[in-house]
Design a protein around this motif. Structure first.
Motif, PDB file in Angstrom:
ATOM      1  N   PHE A  89      -8.075   5.171  -9.881  1.00 31.03           N
ATOM      2  CA  PHE A  89      -8.184   5.168  -8.425  1.00 31.03           C
ATOM      3  C   PHE A  89      -8.616   6.558  -7.967  1.00 31.03           C
ATOM      4  CE2 PHE A  89      -4.461   1.965  -8.561  1.00 31.03           C
ATOM      5  CZ  PHE A  89      -5.328   0.958  -8.965  1.00 31.03           C
ATOM      6  N   SER A  90      -9.473   6.621  -6.957  1.00 31.08           N
ATOM      7  CA  SER A  90     -10.089   7.884  -6.562  1.00 31.08           C
ATOM      8  C   SER A  90      -9.097   8.880  -5.982  1.00 31.08           C
ATOM      9  CB  SER A  90     -11.212   7.634  -5.550  1.00 31.08           C
ATOM     10  OG  SER A  90     -10.676   7.452  -4.254  1.00 31.08           O
ATOM     11  N   THR A 124      -5.094   9.972  -7.115  1.00 30.35           N
ATOM     12  CA  THR A 124      -4.865  10.445  -5.749  1.00 30.35           C
ATOM     13  C   THR A 124      -4.391  11.898  -5.763  1.00 30.35           C
ATOM     14  OG1 THR A 124      -4.235   8.233  -4.997  1.00 30.35           O
ATOM     15  CG2 THR A 124      -3.530  10.076  -3.637  1.00 30.35           C
ATOM     16  N   VAL A 155      -5.346   5.236  -2.177  1.00 29.63           N
ATOM     17  CA  VAL A 155      -5.645   3.823  -1.952  1.00 29.63           C
ATOM     18  C   VAL A 155      -4.508   3.152  -1.192  1.00 29.63           C
ATOM     19  CG1 VAL A 155      -7.091   3.616  -4.012  1.00 29.63           C
ATOM     20  CG2 VAL A 155      -4.631   3.164  -4.193  1.00 29.63           C
ATOM     21  N   VAL A 165      -3.789  -2.110  -3.414  1.00 27.31           N
ATOM     22  CA  VAL A 165      -4.665  -1.935  -4.584  1.00 27.31           C
ATOM     23  C   VAL A 165      -3.853  -1.850  -5.887  1.00 27.31           C
ATOM     24  CG1 VAL A 165      -6.391  -0.445  -5.666  1.00 27.31           C
ATOM     25  CG2 VAL A 165      -6.529  -0.950  -3.221  1.00 27.31           C
ATOM     26  N   GLY A 213      -6.527   4.680   2.955  1.00 22.00           N
ATOM     27  CA  GLY A 213      -5.403   4.711   2.016  1.00 22.00           C
ATOM     28  C   GLY A 213      -4.084   5.023   2.691  1.00 22.00           C
ATOM     29  N   GLU A 272     -14.514  -2.500  -5.624  1.00 25.69           N
ATOM     30  CA  GLU A 272     -13.213  -3.147  -5.555  1.00 25.69           C
ATOM     31  C   GLU A 272     -12.738  -3.600  -6.933  1.00 25.69           C
ATOM     32  OE1 GLU A 272     -11.437  -2.944  -3.016  1.00 25.69           O
ATOM     33  OE2 GLU A 272     -12.907  -2.471  -1.458  1.00 25.69           O
ATOM     34  N   ASP A 329      -3.784   6.688 -11.435  1.00 26.22           N
ATOM     35  CA  ASP A 329      -3.922   7.036 -10.032  1.00 26.22           C
ATOM     36  C   ASP A 329      -4.318   8.507  -9.911  1.00 26.22           C
ATOM     37  OD1 ASP A 329      -3.833   7.330  -7.329  1.00 26.22           O
ATOM     38  OD2 ASP A 329      -1.787   6.575  -7.074  1.00 26.22           O
ATOM     39  N   PRO A 339     -12.086   6.995   3.226  1.00 23.14           N
ATOM     40  CA  PRO A 339     -11.170   6.422   2.231  1.00 23.14           C
ATOM     41  C   PRO A 339      -9.750   6.970   2.302  1.00 23.14           C
ATOM     42  CG  PRO A 339     -13.271   6.930   1.205  1.00 23.14           C
ATOM     43  CD  PRO A 339     -13.338   7.479   2.611  1.00 23.14           C
ATOM     44  N   GLU A 340      -9.610   8.259   2.624  1.00 24.67           N
ATOM     45  CA  GLU A 340      -8.253   8.814   2.708  1.00 24.67           C
ATOM     46  C   GLU A 340      -7.473   8.188   3.863  1.00 24.67           C
ATOM     47  OE1 GLU A 340      -5.926  12.917   3.780  1.00 24.67           O
ATOM     48  OE2 GLU A 340      -7.870  13.134   2.775  1.00 24.67           O
ATOM     49  N   ARG A 373     -12.491   2.952  -9.281  1.00 29.61           N
ATOM     50  CA  ARG A 373     -12.629   2.303  -7.967  1.00 29.61           C
ATOM     51  C   ARG A 373     -13.029   3.348  -6.935  1.00 29.61           C
ATOM     52  NH1 ARG A 373      -9.912   1.676  -3.316  1.00 29.61           N
ATOM     53  NH2 ARG A 373     -10.008  -0.347  -2.211  1.00 29.61           N
ATOM     54  N   HIS A 374     -14.200   3.195  -6.377  1.00 30.33           N
ATOM     55  CA  HIS A 374     -14.837   4.120  -5.430  1.00 30.33           C
ATOM     56  C   HIS A 374     -15.255   5.412  -6.146  1.00 30.33           C
ATOM     57  CE1 HIS A 374     -12.917   2.139  -1.614  1.00 30.33           C
ATOM     58  NE2 HIS A 374     -13.643   1.300  -2.332  1.00 30.33           N
TER      59      HIS A 374
END
Length: 327
Positions: free
Chosen positions: A77-78, A101, A82, A86, A135, A65, A99, A131-132, A42-43
């Motif tokens: 997840f990037s 992250t 997020v 999500v 999130g 998405e 994840d 995005p950060e 995602r992303h």
């Protein structure tokens, strides 16, 4: 044959991949090895087209998405983090997710949650739409986080209770610029609570310090990075503020206008935290085609930070099986 003009390249160090980016990319690579293609992401896993395209070649599929992710495949997840909605949606659908992250972003998330539980409204210093920031704001209910981007914003924001505030920052901001915003916040809201530890990450700080060290002594600075990479754009700003007005962001060697740089004799090069070293090497090789190059590395810090991969990727019996059944 005309002799090539001399060019001294000053290489900023540290530069390029940070521990969070390295971990995020490894998560996708190991997931592909372990579960086979496709692995959905995602992303952009990190903000760099070269990295994204390299992972696509291995079988990663990047989507905007979760509704684009079919059942029965892993999704990552990037690194930017997020909103809570999500993973909640992934769990509702029974998707197996990893994840990626950055742990330093996750620390900001947990701190924001703690402030909320303790009754404080959070003022987040960051860039709208990044995005950060999306999130981090998505960790708390609507209205619990107020975003400020500039010193001017500080004078305009409305808060629920000036005596019950805390601030947090996006991890990839300019250290100097953020200091000015923070000073304005503390002047307007003297009771505002500070993070236990600086939110701007070690890698962002180190790369900015390294650029400051080379910028005053070169004719131009090239920052390898993506146009949507916050930390890369900040490096350009830092280089200009440190004395090199001819600082520019380039994605890779093919983007460089060498004609515009034909008069330079000293060139600074760095790379944002999501830009791989191969792109730096590509630029140096391109410079050698046009100049008689000597390379000097200017190191201002040494980094030894490593972040562990999720347990699902390191345990012998991973949490996902290719058949789509959770183990």
């Amino acid at each position: 044959m005309t002799a090539k003009p001399p060019l001294t390249i000053l290489l900023a160090a540290p530069r390029g991949f940070c521990a969070g980016v390295d971990r995020a990319i490894q998560i996708v690579e190991v997931a592909l090895e372990r579960y086979g293609a496709p692995v959905y992401v995602r992303h952009e896993i990190v903000h760099n087209r070269f990295v994204v395209e390299s992972l696509e070649a291995l079988g990663a599929i990047f989507v905007d998405e979760l509704d684009e992710v079919p059942d029965g495949v892993p999704v990552v997840f990037s690194a930017h983090g997020v909103p809570k909605a999500v993973p909640a949606e992934a769990e509702r659908r029974g998707l197996f997710y990893l994840d990626a992250t950055c742990p330093l972003v996750s620390k900001v998330h947990r701190a924001a949650e703690r402030h909320h539980v303790e009754g404080r409204q959070v003022v987040l210093i960051g860039h709208a739409g990044h995005p950060e920031v999306v999130g981090t704001m998505g960790q708390l209910p609507p209205g619990a986080v107020v975003l400020v981007e500039t010193v001017e914003d500080v004078a305009r924001i409305e808060v629920e209770d000036p005596e019950n505030l805390a601030f947090a920052t996006q991890t990839t901001l300019s250290v100097d610029e953020t200091a000015g915003i923070l000073a304005a916040l503390q002047a307007r809201f003297p009771a505002i609570s500070s993070p236990r530890k600086e939110d701007i990450c070690y890698a962002t700080t180190n790369r900015q310090q390294a650029v400051k060290a080379i910028a005053p002594g070169v004719d131009a600075v090239l920052v390898l990075g993506a146009p949507n990479s916050s930390n890369s754009k900040r490096l350009v700003e830092v280089a200009k503020n440190a004395g090199c007005p001819r600082a520019q962001l380039v994605q890779r060697a093919a983007d460089i206008d060498w004609t515009a740089l034909s008069d330079i004799r000293r060139l600074g090069i760095t790379a944002g935290a999501s830009a791989p070293e191969v792109l730096v090497e590509e630029v140096i090789a391109a410079a050698k085609e046009r100049f008689q190059v000597s390379v000097e590395q200017v190191r201002t810090a040494t980094e030894d930070v490593v972040f562990k991969l999720p347990k699902a990727l390191t345990e012998e019996d991973g949490a996902f099986r290719k058949a789509g059944v959770d183990a």
